[in-house]
Design a protein around this motif. Structure first.
Motif, PDB file in Angstrom:
ATOM      1  N   SER A  31      27.534  29.620  29.101  1.00 19.33           N
ATOM      2  CA  SER A  31      28.013  30.625  28.137  1.00 19.33           C
ATOM      3  C   SER A  31      28.664  31.830  28.803  1.00 19.33           C
ATOM      4  CB  SER A  31      26.867  31.077  27.226  1.00 19.33           C
ATOM      5  OG  SER A  31      25.655  31.057  27.888  1.00 19.33           O
ATOM      6  N   TYR A  32      28.782  31.796  30.151  1.00 22.47           N
ATOM      7  CA  TYR A  32      29.315  32.975  30.874  1.00 22.47           C
ATOM      8  C   TYR A  32      30.658  33.458  30.312  1.00 22.47           C
ATOM      9  CZ  TYR A  32      31.474  35.839  34.487  1.00 22.47           C
ATOM     10  OH  TYR A  32      32.131  36.861  35.138  1.00 22.47           O
ATOM     11  N   ASP A  33      31.616  32.545  30.152  1.00 27.07           N
ATOM     12  CA  ASP A  33      32.967  32.978  29.784  1.00 27.07           C
ATOM     13  C   ASP A  33      32.990  33.714  28.443  1.00 27.07           C
ATOM     14  OD1 ASP A  33      33.931  31.967  32.100  1.00 27.07           O
ATOM     15  OD2 ASP A  33      34.979  30.251  31.228  1.00 27.07           O
ATOM     16  N   TRP A  68      41.515  43.514  32.861  1.00 31.95           N
ATOM     17  CA  TRP A  68      41.050  43.998  34.168  1.00 31.95           C
ATOM     18  C   TRP A  68      41.328  42.949  35.256  1.00 31.95           C
ATOM     19  CZ3 TRP A  68      35.615  45.444  31.830  1.00 31.95           C
ATOM     20  CH2 TRP A  68      35.759  46.595  31.041  1.00 31.95           C
ATOM     21  N   ARG A  69      41.074  41.673  34.917  1.00 35.27           N
ATOM     22  CA  ARG A  69      41.341  40.611  35.908  1.00 35.27           C
ATOM     23  C   ARG A  69      42.844  40.477  36.165  1.00 35.27           C
ATOM     24  NH1 ARG A  69      37.430  37.812  33.005  1.00 35.27           N
ATOM     25  NH2 ARG A  69      35.429  37.663  34.081  1.00 35.27           N
ATOM     26  N   GLU A  70      43.625  40.549  35.066  1.00 34.16           N
ATOM     27  CA  GLU A  70      45.090  40.439  35.237  1.00 34.16           C
ATOM     28  C   GLU A  70      45.610  41.534  36.150  1.00 34.16           C
ATOM     29  OE1 GLU A  70      47.102  40.409  31.435  1.00 34.16           O
ATOM     30  OE2 GLU A  70      46.121  38.504  30.941  1.00 34.16           O
ATOM     31  N   VAL A 116      36.626  35.252  46.338  1.00 33.11           N
ATOM     32  CA  VAL A 116      35.213  35.267  46.743  1.00 33.11           C
ATOM     33  C   VAL A 116      34.334  35.433  45.499  1.00 33.11           C
ATOM     34  CG1 VAL A 116      33.492  36.511  48.123  1.00 33.11           C
ATOM     35  CG2 VAL A 116      35.843  36.263  48.976  1.00 33.11           C
ATOM     36  N   ALA A 117      33.278  34.611  45.406  1.00 36.18           N
ATOM     37  CA  ALA A 117      32.382  34.631  44.248  1.00 36.18           C
ATOM     38  C   ALA A 117      33.195  34.375  42.975  1.00 36.18           C
ATOM     39  CB  ALA A 117      31.602  35.944  44.179  1.00 36.18           C
ATOM     40  N   CYS A 118      33.933  33.290  42.993  1.00 40.45           N
ATOM     41  CA  CYS A 118      34.925  32.995  41.940  1.00 40.45           C
ATOM     42  C   CYS A 118      34.297  32.635  40.603  1.00 40.45           C
ATOM     43  CB  CYS A 118      35.847  31.866  42.399  1.00 40.45           C
ATOM     44  SG  CYS A 118      34.966  30.307  42.641  1.00 40.45           S
ATOM     45  N   VAL A 156      35.423  30.409  46.281  1.00 37.85           N
ATOM     46  CA  VAL A 156      34.082  30.083  46.794  1.00 37.85           C
ATOM     47  C   VAL A 156      33.032  30.783  45.943  1.00 37.85           C
ATOM     48  CG1 VAL A 156      34.804  29.711  49.196  1.00 37.85           C
ATOM     49  CG2 VAL A 156      34.070  31.985  48.503  1.00 37.85           C
ATOM     50  N   ASP A 157      31.893  30.137  45.824  1.00 37.01           N
ATOM     51  CA  ASP A 157      30.766  30.716  45.099  1.00 37.01           C
ATOM     52  C   ASP A 157      29.514  30.017  45.610  1.00 37.01           C
ATOM     53  OD1 ASP A 157      30.712  32.404  42.171  1.00 37.01           O
ATOM     54  OD2 ASP A 157      28.866  31.353  42.712  1.00 37.01           O
ATOM     55  N   PHE A 158      28.370  30.696  45.521  1.00 30.14           N
ATOM     56  CA  PHE A 158      27.143  30.026  45.983  1.00 30.14           C
ATOM     57  C   PHE A 158      26.357  29.401  44.838  1.00 30.14           C
ATOM     58  CE2 PHE A 158      23.966  33.899  46.373  1.00 30.14           C
ATOM     59  CZ  PHE A 158      24.144  34.181  45.029  1.00 30.14           C
ATOM     60  N   ALA A 203      29.870  28.266  48.925  1.00 32.67           N
ATOM     61  CA  ALA A 203      29.678  29.093  50.122  1.00 32.67           C
ATOM     62  C   ALA A 203      29.136  30.463  49.747  1.00 32.67           C
ATOM     63  CB  ALA A 203      31.004  29.258  50.862  1.00 32.67           C
ATOM     64  N   ASP A 204      28.476  31.066  50.700  1.00 29.61           N
ATOM     65  CA  ASP A 204      27.912  32.402  50.530  1.00 29.61           C
ATOM     66  C   ASP A 204      28.950  33.443  50.963  1.00 29.61           C
ATOM     67  OD1 ASP A 204      26.468  34.784  50.701  1.00 29.61           O
ATOM     68  OD2 ASP A 204      24.651  33.760  51.359  1.00 29.61           O
ATOM     69  N   ALA A 205      29.162  34.429  50.112  1.00 31.29           N
ATOM     70  CA  ALA A 205      30.146  35.477  50.410  1.00 31.29           C
ATOM     71  C   ALA A 205      29.816  36.217  51.706  1.00 31.29           C
ATOM     72  CB  ALA A 205      30.169  36.474  49.250  1.00 31.29           C
ATOM     73  N   GLU A 206      28.539  36.198  52.086  1.00 29.59           N
ATOM     74  CA  GLU A 206      28.134  36.942  53.293  1.00 29.59           C
ATOM     75  C   GLU A 206      28.274  36.113  54.566  1.00 29.59           C
ATOM     76  OE1 GLU A 206      24.389  38.984  52.593  1.00 29.59           O
ATOM     77  OE2 GLU A 206      24.910  39.129  50.474  1.00 29.59           O
ATOM     78  N   ILE A 263      37.656  39.850  45.291  1.00 29.97           N
ATOM     79  CA  ILE A 263      36.305  39.627  44.753  1.00 29.97           C
ATOM     80  C   ILE A 263      36.228  40.319  43.393  1.00 29.97           C
ATOM     81  CG2 ILE A 263      35.329  41.611  46.073  1.00 29.97           C
ATOM     82  CD1 ILE A 263      32.687  39.893  46.247  1.00 29.97           C
ATOM     83  N   GLY A 264      35.853  39.568  42.357  1.00 27.57           N
ATOM     84  CA  GLY A 264      35.851  40.106  40.994  1.00 27.57           C
ATOM     85  C   GLY A 264      34.469  40.132  40.389  1.00 27.57           C
ATOM     86  N   PHE A 265      34.012  41.304  39.994  1.00 22.72           N
ATOM     87  CA  PHE A 265      32.718  41.496  39.321  1.00 22.72           C
ATOM     88  C   PHE A 265      31.562  40.866  40.103  1.00 22.72           C
ATOM     89  CE2 PHE A 265      35.871  41.321  35.746  1.00 22.72           C
ATOM     90  CZ  PHE A 265      35.821  42.676  35.457  1.00 22.72           C
ATOM     91  N   ALA A 266      31.632  40.923  41.402  1.00 17.12           N
ATOM     92  CA  ALA A 266      30.586  40.254  42.187  1.00 17.12           C
ATOM     93  C   ALA A 266      30.063  41.086  43.351  1.00 17.12           C
ATOM     94  CB  ALA A 266      31.103  38.913  42.695  1.00 17.12           C
TER      95      ALA A 266
HETATM   96  C1  SAM Z   1      29.829  38.081  37.335  1.00 15.80           C
HETATM   97  S1  SAM Z   1      30.264  36.594  38.144  1.00 15.80           S
HETATM   98  C2  SAM Z   1      31.969  36.876  38.484  1.00 15.80           C
HETATM   99  C3  SAM Z   1      32.734  35.607  38.598  1.00 15.80           C
HETATM  100  C4  SAM Z   1      34.254  35.746  38.671  1.00 15.80           C
HETATM  101  N1  SAM Z   1      34.684  36.388  39.871  1.00 15.80           N
HETATM  102  C5  SAM Z   1      34.837  36.423  37.447  1.00 15.80           C
HETATM  103  O1  SAM Z   1      35.724  37.278  37.593  1.00 15.80           O
HETATM  104  O2  SAM Z   1      34.448  36.063  36.325  1.00 15.80           O
HETATM  105  C6  SAM Z   1      29.521  36.821  39.717  1.00 15.80           C
HETATM  106  C7  SAM Z   1      29.575  35.580  40.584  1.00 15.80           C
HETATM  107  O3  SAM Z   1      29.186  35.961  41.916  1.00 15.80           O
HETATM  108  C8  SAM Z   1      28.518  34.875  42.498  1.00 15.80           C
HETATM  109  N2  SAM Z   1      27.797  35.382  43.681  1.00 15.80           N
HETATM  110  C9  SAM Z   1      26.908  36.390  43.730  1.00 15.80           C
HETATM  111  N3  SAM Z   1      26.475  36.572  44.987  1.00 15.80           N
HETATM  112  C10 SAM Z   1      27.131  35.679  45.759  1.00 15.80           C
HETATM  113  C11 SAM Z   1      27.137  35.370  47.147  1.00 15.80           C
HETATM  114  N4  SAM Z   1      26.366  36.040  48.009  1.00 15.80           N
HETATM  115  N5  SAM Z   1      27.934  34.388  47.593  1.00 15.80           N
HETATM  116  C12 SAM Z   1      28.731  33.695  46.733  1.00 15.80           C
HETATM  117  N6  SAM Z   1      28.757  33.909  45.415  1.00 15.80           N
HETATM  118  C13 SAM Z   1      27.977  34.906  44.924  1.00 15.80           C
HETATM  119  C14 SAM Z   1      27.649  34.348  41.375  1.00 15.80           C
HETATM  120  O4  SAM Z   1      27.201  33.043  41.611  1.00 15.80           O
HETATM  121  C15 SAM Z   1      28.617  34.462  40.189  1.00 15.80           C
HETATM  122  O5  SAM Z   1      29.334  33.271  40.001  1.00 15.80           O
END
Ligand code: SAM
Length: 234
Positions: A24-26, A40-42, A58-60, A80-82, A104-107, A121-124
């Motif tokens: 339900s995220y979207d 905001w994303r645009e 990153v964290a897509c 990438v996203d974890f 993958a982990d963003a870190e 990186i968006g909202f992450a």
């Molecule tokens: C609020 S969502 C944002 C997703 C997307 N960027 C967007 O604009 O809708 C946050 C995302 O960050 C990812 N995330 C959080 N910490 C992370 C990490 N350390 N490595 C990779 N992904 C991560 C989460 O799994 C989630 O998919």
């Protein structure tokens, strides 16, 4: 929630939360953002501007920003996203040959130094355990002269707007979000908490500067409810 957060560690808490929320995220996120998140994303995607040869998202998540990066003319996009559940939805949404996804982990980004011309990186950034390490990794994988773009929620500077916004954020948004989300509705109780501890506009700019970025521009959107930071790797 606070207890779960401390017990399981932030990364595990966040991954589980997005796994539950993925379906339900979207629609839930767009609804609680009163449909402003698309704009905001645009705006963030448009800042790639000339550095879009190869872009790392990153964290897509479910690929909302990834698709816009492609639309903005990015040559190749890697998301990438974890969280596997979020990535699965992204892969269904973005099927172009020029896009690929990786768990993958963003870190700890699994890419060689200077592999991309831009990283977004968006909202992450609010959600990672170590913001500075995440930015360092983004800087490492981007070529000299390339761009790092950070889109996240901000803190409005205008007192009246800030008050109204915080009322909405702390009292209404969690309830609306929890109603709309099929699972993982507690994500919308976590959201205001994540913003309280987020350094927002000035803090993110300072972190980017510490990470070695220059010519940093901060664009405040919707009165500072969201902000896009753009920095150049020198
Ligand atoms: C609020 S969502 C944002 C997703 C997307 N960027 C967007 O604009 O809708 C946050 C995302 O960050 C990812 N995330 C959080 N910490 C992370 C990490 N350390 N490595 C990779 N992904 C991560 C989460 O799994 C989630 O998919």
């Amino acid at each position: 929630m606070q207890e779960a957060f401390q017990r399981s560690g932030k990364a595990r808490f966040i991954r589980r939360m997005f796994t539950e929320l993925s379906e339900s995220y979207d629609h839930a996120s767009t609804a609680v953002a009163l449909k402003k998140d698309g704009f905001w994303r645009e705006f963030a995607a448009s800042q790639v501007n000339g550095s879009g040869e190869s872009v790392l998202d990153v964290a897509c998540g479910t690929g909302e920003l990834t698709s816009l990066l492609l639309r903005e003319g990015a040559g190749r996009v890697v998301g990438v996203d974890f969280c596997e559940a979020m990535l699965r939805r992204a892969a269904l949404k973005c099927r172009a040959n020029s896009v690929s996804f990786a768990l993958a982990d963003a870190e700890h980004l699994p890419f060689r130094d200077e592999s991309f011309t831009c990283a977004v990186i968006g909202f992450a950034l609010r959600n990672v355990t170590d913001m500075r390490r995440t930015l360092d990794e983004m800087v490492r994988v981007v070529r000299r002269g390339g761009r790092i773009i950070v889109l996240d929620l901000g803190k409005p500077r205008l007192r009246l707007l800030r008050k109204l916004y915080y009322c909405y954020l702390y009292y209404l948004l969690p309830r609306i979000g929890a109603l709309l989300a099929r699972e993982g509705g507690y994500a919308y109780y976590y959201l205001p908490h994540s913003l309280t501890h987020f350094p927002a506009q000035d803090g993110v700019r300072d972190l980017m500067r510490e990470a070695g970025l220059r010519n940093i521009t901060v664009h405040e959107l919707t009165g500072g409810i969201a902000a896009v930071h753009v920095g150049e790797r020198i």
